[in-house]
Motif scaffolding. Sequence first.
Motif, PDB file in Angstrom:
ATOM      1  N   UNK A 186      -6.814 -22.374   9.716  1.00 41.53           N
ATOM      2  CA  UNK A 186      -6.377 -22.530  11.103  1.00 41.53           C
ATOM      3  C   UNK A 186      -5.181 -23.478  11.194  1.00 41.53           C
ATOM      4  N   UNK A 187      -5.242 -24.588  10.469  1.00 40.05           N
ATOM      5  CA  UNK A 187      -4.148 -25.561  10.492  1.00 40.05           C
ATOM      6  C   UNK A 187      -2.873 -24.954   9.912  1.00 40.05           C
ATOM      7  N   UNK A 188      -3.022 -24.151   8.861  1.00 35.03           N
ATOM      8  CA  UNK A 188      -1.860 -23.479   8.273  1.00 35.03           C
ATOM      9  C   UNK A 188      -1.217 -22.535   9.294  1.00 35.03           C
ATOM     10  N   UNK A 189      -2.058 -21.857  10.066  1.00 28.39           N
ATOM     11  CA  UNK A 189      -1.551 -20.956  11.115  1.00 28.39           C
ATOM     12  C   UNK A 189      -0.736 -21.747  12.141  1.00 28.39           C
ATOM     13  N   UNK A 190      -1.262 -22.902  12.555  1.00 23.21           N
ATOM     14  CA  UNK A 190      -0.553 -23.723  13.547  1.00 23.21           C
ATOM     15  C   UNK A 190       0.774 -24.212  12.976  1.00 23.21           C
ATOM     16  N   UNK A 191       0.763 -24.675  11.736  1.00 19.45           N
ATOM     17  CA  UNK A 191       1.992 -25.184  11.120  1.00 19.45           C
ATOM     18  C   UNK A 191       3.038 -24.082  10.966  1.00 19.45           C
ATOM     19  N   UNK A 192       2.600 -22.920  10.494  1.00 16.47           N
ATOM     20  CA  UNK A 192       3.544 -21.833  10.200  1.00 16.47           C
ATOM     21  C   UNK A 192       4.103 -21.168  11.452  1.00 16.47           C
ATOM     22  N   UNK A 193       3.272 -21.097  12.483  1.00 21.71           N
ATOM     23  CA  UNK A 193       3.693 -20.373  13.699  1.00 21.71           C
ATOM     24  C   UNK A 193       4.138 -21.289  14.821  1.00 21.71           C
ATOM     25  N   UNK A 194       3.814 -22.602  14.695  1.00 17.71           N
ATOM     26  CA  UNK A 194       4.047 -23.544  15.805  1.00 17.71           C
ATOM     27  C   UNK A 194       3.373 -23.044  17.071  1.00 17.71           C
ATOM     28  N   UNK A 195       2.196 -22.465  16.878  1.00 15.65           N
ATOM     29  CA  UNK A 195       1.406 -21.935  17.983  1.00 15.65           C
ATOM     30  C   UNK A 195       0.014 -22.556  17.939  1.00 15.65           C
ATOM     31  N   UNK A 196      -0.645 -22.675  19.084  1.00 14.74           N
ATOM     32  CA  UNK A 196      -2.000 -23.232  19.083  1.00 14.74           C
ATOM     33  C   UNK A 196      -3.017 -22.286  18.456  1.00 14.74           C
TER      34      UNK A 196
END
Length: 320
Positions: A221-231
């Motif tokens: 989940x954190x990787x998703x936030x970092x990569x997409x700059x999305x919540x």
Amino acid sequence: MKPERKSIDEIELLEQMLLVRAYEEMIVESSAAGKVPGTCTSVGQEAAGVGVVSALTADDLILTNHRSAAHLLARGADPGRLLAEVMGRRDGYCQGRSGSLHISVRELGVVLTSTIVGGELSLVTGVALAQKMLGRPGIVACFFGDGAACEGIFHESLNLASVWDLPILYVCENNQWQAFVHRRETMKSDHIAEWAAPYGVDGATVDGNDVAAVRAATLAAAAHVRDSSRPFLLETYTYRSRGHFEPDDQAYVDPAEHTAWLARDPIEACRRRLLGNGRLTPETAAALQQRVQQRIAAALAFAEASPFPDISEMTRDVYA
């Protein structure tokens, strides 16, 4: 450049959960003896807090709530200074001003602990927007419960984070109870992660009593936030095994439900798994428990030796 993250072994995760449990049980005992004020505990849901925090990096910020012990201790907070704060002593993280319900630890990136239900949800968008506008590294993790998810501010926060593309990892610790009310009395669905979709936000639910699963889900989940700059909305499905606020006899809890969840205790589940796969021996397990108890004894001694603030310090750091 990927953020640096401390590697951690599941035995370390077990020790952290043991520390959280021992710390809170000591507070429960001290509260019953009239030595410390009553407080809210997270007994039974240690895997959720420890698993999530273990997957964050030093650059990440945390906003949490009134069940914050696991988040603070897993982040590296000193149990002696935490206990001193709970006891209103000068050597606490906030010099005895916050008690257990408002602790902030700037040097660890813990922006605030909010005792207002959903209070952290109202502030996390501003913190994340500042991170984004200033170009700072790190995401912002916001912990809240299923009770806060039933507040209007949850929906406002999620919507705004989606519209502004904010780097927020929303973590709902769905522990089944909202103060003295079961979540079934306030919501029709079992899971909160699915509430993210209408706002264009991805979400996932993980077994909140499995610390390894929580850590793995948080890393993703954190990787998703970092990569997409999305919540992203991560729901840890767990259970609060003690009452809302100490002391609490839990007379309102269904005994069968309580017994069933106690059988899924996250610490025992982790310990059994490690013993079963040979990663842990009974002797090592006993040594872990002893080391934790020694840390808690030292923390209590430190807190009790800490002086109360002088009356002249009452208005220090008060700006209005």
